[in-house]
Design an enzyme around this catalytic site. Structure first.
Site, mmCIF file in Angstrom:
data_model
loop_
_atom_site.group_PDB
_atom_site.id
_atom_site.type_symbol
_atom_site.label_atom_id
_atom_site.label_comp_id
_atom_site.label_asym_id
_atom_site.label_seq_id
_atom_site.Cartn_x
_atom_site.Cartn_y
_atom_site.Cartn_z
ATOM 1 N N HIS A 61 -6.877 -5.699 4.330
ATOM 2 C CA HIS A 61 -6.023 -4.528 4.056
ATOM 3 C C HIS A 61 -4.895 -4.434 5.089
ATOM 4 O O HIS A 61 -5.046 -3.816 6.133
ATOM 5 C CB HIS A 61 -6.884 -3.261 4.088
ATOM 6 C CG HIS A 61 -6.186 -2.055 3.550
ATOM 7 N ND1 HIS A 61 -6.842 -1.067 2.858
ATOM 8 C CD2 HIS A 61 -4.895 -1.664 3.603
ATOM 9 C CE1 HIS A 61 -5.982 -0.126 2.506
ATOM 10 N NE2 HIS A 61 -4.785 -0.465 2.958
ATOM 11 N N HIS A 63 -0.507 -4.062 5.522
ATOM 12 C CA HIS A 63 0.832 -3.820 4.961
ATOM 13 C C HIS A 63 1.833 -4.640 5.782
ATOM 14 O O HIS A 63 2.264 -4.202 6.844
ATOM 15 C CB HIS A 63 1.187 -2.338 5.022
ATOM 16 C CG HIS A 63 0.251 -1.455 4.241
ATOM 17 N ND1 HIS A 63 0.517 -1.041 2.953
ATOM 18 C CD2 HIS A 63 -0.965 -0.922 4.556
ATOM 19 C CE1 HIS A 63 -0.482 -0.277 2.518
ATOM 20 N NE2 HIS A 63 -1.402 -0.187 3.468
ATOM 21 N N ARG A 65 4.821 -5.473 4.833
ATOM 22 C CA ARG A 65 6.196 -4.970 4.594
ATOM 23 C C ARG A 65 7.192 -6.095 4.299
ATOM 24 O O ARG A 65 7.116 -6.724 3.303
ATOM 25 C CB ARG A 65 6.676 -4.127 5.796
ATOM 26 C CG ARG A 65 5.624 -3.164 6.371
ATOM 27 C CD ARG A 65 5.575 -1.872 5.642
ATOM 28 N NE ARG A 65 4.878 -0.845 6.405
ATOM 29 C CZ ARG A 65 4.064 0.069 5.863
ATOM 30 N NH1 ARG A 65 3.836 0.087 4.572
ATOM 31 N NH2 ARG A 65 3.476 0.986 6.607
ATOM 32 N N ASN A 95 2.677 -1.975 -1.742
ATOM 33 C CA ASN A 95 3.607 -0.821 -1.751
ATOM 34 C C ASN A 95 4.869 -1.129 -0.951
ATOM 35 O O ASN A 95 5.173 -0.508 0.048
ATOM 36 C CB ASN A 95 2.910 0.447 -1.228
ATOM 37 C CG ASN A 95 2.393 0.317 0.186
ATOM 38 O OD1 ASN A 95 2.065 -0.779 0.643
ATOM 39 N ND2 ASN A 95 2.317 1.422 0.903
ATOM 40 N N LYS A 146 -4.272 -3.715 -6.580
ATOM 41 C CA LYS A 146 -4.411 -2.494 -5.770
ATOM 42 C C LYS A 146 -4.092 -1.319 -6.672
ATOM 43 O O LYS A 146 -3.127 -1.367 -7.442
ATOM 44 C CB LYS A 146 -3.415 -2.537 -4.605
ATOM 45 C CG LYS A 146 -3.313 -1.238 -3.797
ATOM 46 C CD LYS A 146 -4.542 -1.035 -2.932
ATOM 47 C CE LYS A 146 -4.527 0.294 -2.180
ATOM 48 N NZ LYS A 146 -3.622 0.326 -1.060
ATOM 49 N N HIS A 237 -10.682 1.838 2.769
ATOM 50 C CA HIS A 237 -10.790 2.855 3.835
ATOM 51 C C HIS A 237 -11.637 4.084 3.479
ATOM 52 O O HIS A 237 -11.139 5.205 3.496
ATOM 53 C CB HIS A 237 -9.412 3.293 4.331
ATOM 54 C CG HIS A 237 -8.393 3.543 3.236
ATOM 55 N ND1 HIS A 237 -8.618 4.365 2.172
ATOM 56 C CD2 HIS A 237 -7.146 3.053 3.083
ATOM 57 C CE1 HIS A 237 -7.545 4.375 1.404
ATOM 58 N NE2 HIS A 237 -6.637 3.584 1.928
ATOM 59 N N ASP A 310 -6.210 -1.718 7.783
ATOM 60 C CA ASP A 310 -5.162 -0.916 7.138
ATOM 61 C C ASP A 310 -3.927 -0.834 8.052
ATOM 62 O O ASP A 310 -3.354 0.242 8.256
ATOM 63 C CB ASP A 310 -5.661 0.485 6.770
ATOM 64 C CG ASP A 310 -4.729 1.174 5.772
ATOM 65 O OD1 ASP A 310 -3.717 0.561 5.357
ATOM 66 O OD2 ASP A 310 -5.015 2.331 5.408
ATOM 67 N N HIS A 314 5.065 1.640 11.055
ATOM 68 C CA HIS A 314 6.296 2.413 10.821
ATOM 69 C C HIS A 314 7.083 2.413 12.122
ATOM 70 O O HIS A 314 6.565 2.010 13.172
ATOM 71 C CB HIS A 314 5.954 3.854 10.428
ATOM 72 C CG HIS A 314 5.173 3.963 9.159
ATOM 73 N ND1 HIS A 314 5.730 3.763 7.922
ATOM 74 C CD2 HIS A 314 3.860 4.225 8.934
ATOM 75 C CE1 HIS A 314 4.808 3.912 6.988
ATOM 76 N NE2 HIS A 314 3.650 4.186 7.577
ATOM 77 N N GLY A 330 0.163 6.168 8.679
ATOM 78 C CA GLY A 330 -0.306 4.805 8.911
ATOM 79 C C GLY A 330 -0.119 4.421 10.367
ATOM 80 O O GLY A 330 0.766 4.931 11.049
HETATM 81 O O1 DOR Z 1 -1.813 5.608 6.095
HETATM 82 C C1 DOR Z 1 -1.364 5.020 5.130
HETATM 83 N N1 DOR Z 1 -0.336 4.155 5.220
HETATM 84 N N2 DOR Z 1 -1.900 5.270 3.922
HETATM 85 C C2 DOR Z 1 -1.345 4.785 2.815
HETATM 86 O O2 DOR Z 1 -1.873 5.068 1.775
HETATM 87 C C3 DOR Z 1 -0.125 3.972 2.849
HETATM 88 C C4 DOR Z 1 0.028 3.310 4.145
HETATM 89 C C5 DOR Z 1 1.419 2.758 4.332
HETATM 90 O O3 DOR Z 1 1.845 1.918 3.549
HETATM 91 O O4 DOR Z 1 2.083 3.135 5.312
HETATM 92 ZN ZN ZN Z 2 -3.188 0.789 3.252
HETATM 93 ZN ZN ZN Z 3 -4.637 3.390 1.324
#
Ligand code: DOR
Ligand code: ZN
Ligand code: ZN
Length: 446
Positions: A61, A63, A65, A95, A146, A237, A310, A314, A330
């Protein structure tokens, strides 16, 4: 015969045991495991005295980006963070900008990644609007789907049960898991609006909006769909006592479902969130102590199948806002996960067996990652070398991730990934990235 590499004098986790051995590596694979004197000649030899070799960690899990969100993280920085954290394979969440949910977006993403990645990367796809495209997306190589239930991200209308069932039937037939972010959108939005109207816009309000029942509601809805369609639902999660309980009851009834939790849900409570503030804000959020106890109990009883970071990077600017609703949720987790877990091995709450099962064996099994998860001859030479005795303070300013902050910044840990090998190649050595961009691999299903 002269092989590429021999790792000598190691201790290694093989067949559920830590054994003294050496490992010979040839063309990216584990060629031989055995006594030093049985090793073939090698181009390169590395002595691993006093160090422990584990199968490379698989973080299911992440991201990563890149593309339209490359200012937060890109394939290079994200996979550098993975390598630094002892993680040799990551599964990338969809995402993105654009959202990964067509053969074209997936193909483009793989192409961009190919030139940049340092570890192995597999890709999730969100559900397309047109369910006929599901099969093509899998054929293109997505490892899983997902399903984001907290907001509309993919093309498939998450308010439409019929559409969810139809999509799940197709995925079930393809034997592909669906990883679900289980928070009920309608409940969250309703609570959010009420709180906003009452001028409650802080962390407390966020916790109220993302309550335990929000998770339970979404879990139950997905279990219902799984019952109707046989689809393998993987709950991302898992964060609450009752969310986990509903999942465990379903497992006990024989359903083929799996679940994960995160280090932040295991190690942080609402007390830390209140102290640290929105920097520690994630979705689902960290919880009160009873949930944490339930999750640890879930690990002890093997009800929780995997751990995943996860990793959701950012910018620092995005982590602050006047209203909590505008904060990007996140936290980066790739570089803190393994040190946190190894520290628990020192205090006896976890064993190496737990770590390997939760972060190598089980993710490989659930996502059908061939040649991964175990140290054995013929498998990919994805390895992490750890020094169990190394004590240090985690320092987010030194992260390879673009997100140089962490709720775990300054935590004292014991146990450090000191070398990471991906497909037989040394990628990270003592915190430094020593391989070239693009030396990692793209994982395609099938
Ligand atoms: O904390 C999170 N960050 N939860 C999410 O569902 C999306 C993720 C993100 O992509 O930043
Ligand atoms: Zn996530
Ligand atoms: Zn999530």
């Amino acid at each position: 015969m002269i092989v590429d590499l021999v790792l000598g004098n190691a201790k290694a986790y093989i067949d559920n045991e830590i054994v003294d051995c050496s490992l010979a590596i040839e063309e990216g694979k584990i060629f031989k495991i055995g006594k030093k004197k049985l090793m073939p000649k090698a181009e390169t030899k590395i002595d691993l005295k006093n160090l422990l070799v584990l199968p490379g960690l698989i973080d299911a899990h992440v991201h990563l980006r890149d593309e339209g969100k490359a200012y937060k993280e890109d394939f290079y920085s994200g996979t550098a963070a993975a390598a630094a954290g002892g993680i040799t394979t990551v599964l990338d969440m969809p995402n993105n900008n654009p959202v990964t949910m067509t053969t074209e977006t997936l193909r483009t993403r793989m192409k961009i990644a190919e030139r940049k990645v340092l570890v192995n990367v597999g890709f999730y796809s969100e559900f397309p609007k047109n369910t006929k495209e599901i099969q093509e997306i899998i054929r293109e190589g997505a490892v899983a789907f997902k399903l984001y239930m907290a907001e509309q991200v993919g093309g498939l209308n998450i308010d439409d049960d019929h559409a969810l069932v139809e999509a799940s039937k197709i995925v079930s037939g393809l034997k592909v898991p669906v990883a679900v972010h289980a928070e009920d959108k309608t409940m969250v939005k309703r609570a959010e609006e009420e709180l906003k109207r009452a001028n409650h816009n802080d962390v407390e309000a966020f916790l109220k909006a993302h309550s335990e029942s929000v998770e339970v509601k979404a879990v139950k809805r997905l279990l219902d769909i799984a019952k109707q369609t046989g689809v393998h639902v993987h709950f991302c999660h898992t964060s609450t006592e009752n969310g986990l309980k509903v999942i465990v009851d379903a497992k006990k009834s024989g359903m083929s479902i799996t679940c994960e939790t995160t280090p932040h849900n295991l190690f942080l409570s609402v007390d830390e969130l209140r102290r640290i503030g929105t920097l520690a804000l994630t979705m689902p959020p960290v919880r009160e102590k009873r949930h944490i106890a339930a999750l640890w109990n879930g690990i002890k009883n093997s009800w929780i199948d995997i751990l995943a970071s996860d990793h959701a990077p950012h910018t620092l600017g995005e982590k602050k806002a006047k209203l909590v609703w505008d904060v990007k949720v996140g936290i980066p987790g790739l570089e803190t996960t393994l040190p946190l877990l190894l520290t628990e091995v020192k205090c006896g709450r976890l064993s190496i067996t737990h770590i390997v099962r939760l972060m190598s064996e089980k993710p490989a099994e659930i996502f059908k990652l061939k040649g991964k998860g175990h140290l054995k001859e013929g498998n990919n030479a994805d390895l992490v070398v750890v020094d169990l005795d190394r004590k240090y303070k985690m320092d987010a300013s030194q992260f390879h991730s673009k997100a140089k902050y962490s709720p775990f910044d300054g935590w004292n840990v014991e146990g450090k990934p000191v070398k990471t090998f991906v497909n037989g190649r040394l990628v990270m050595d003592e915190g430094e990235i020593v391989a070239e961009a693009g030396s990692g691999g793209i994982i395609r299903r099938g």
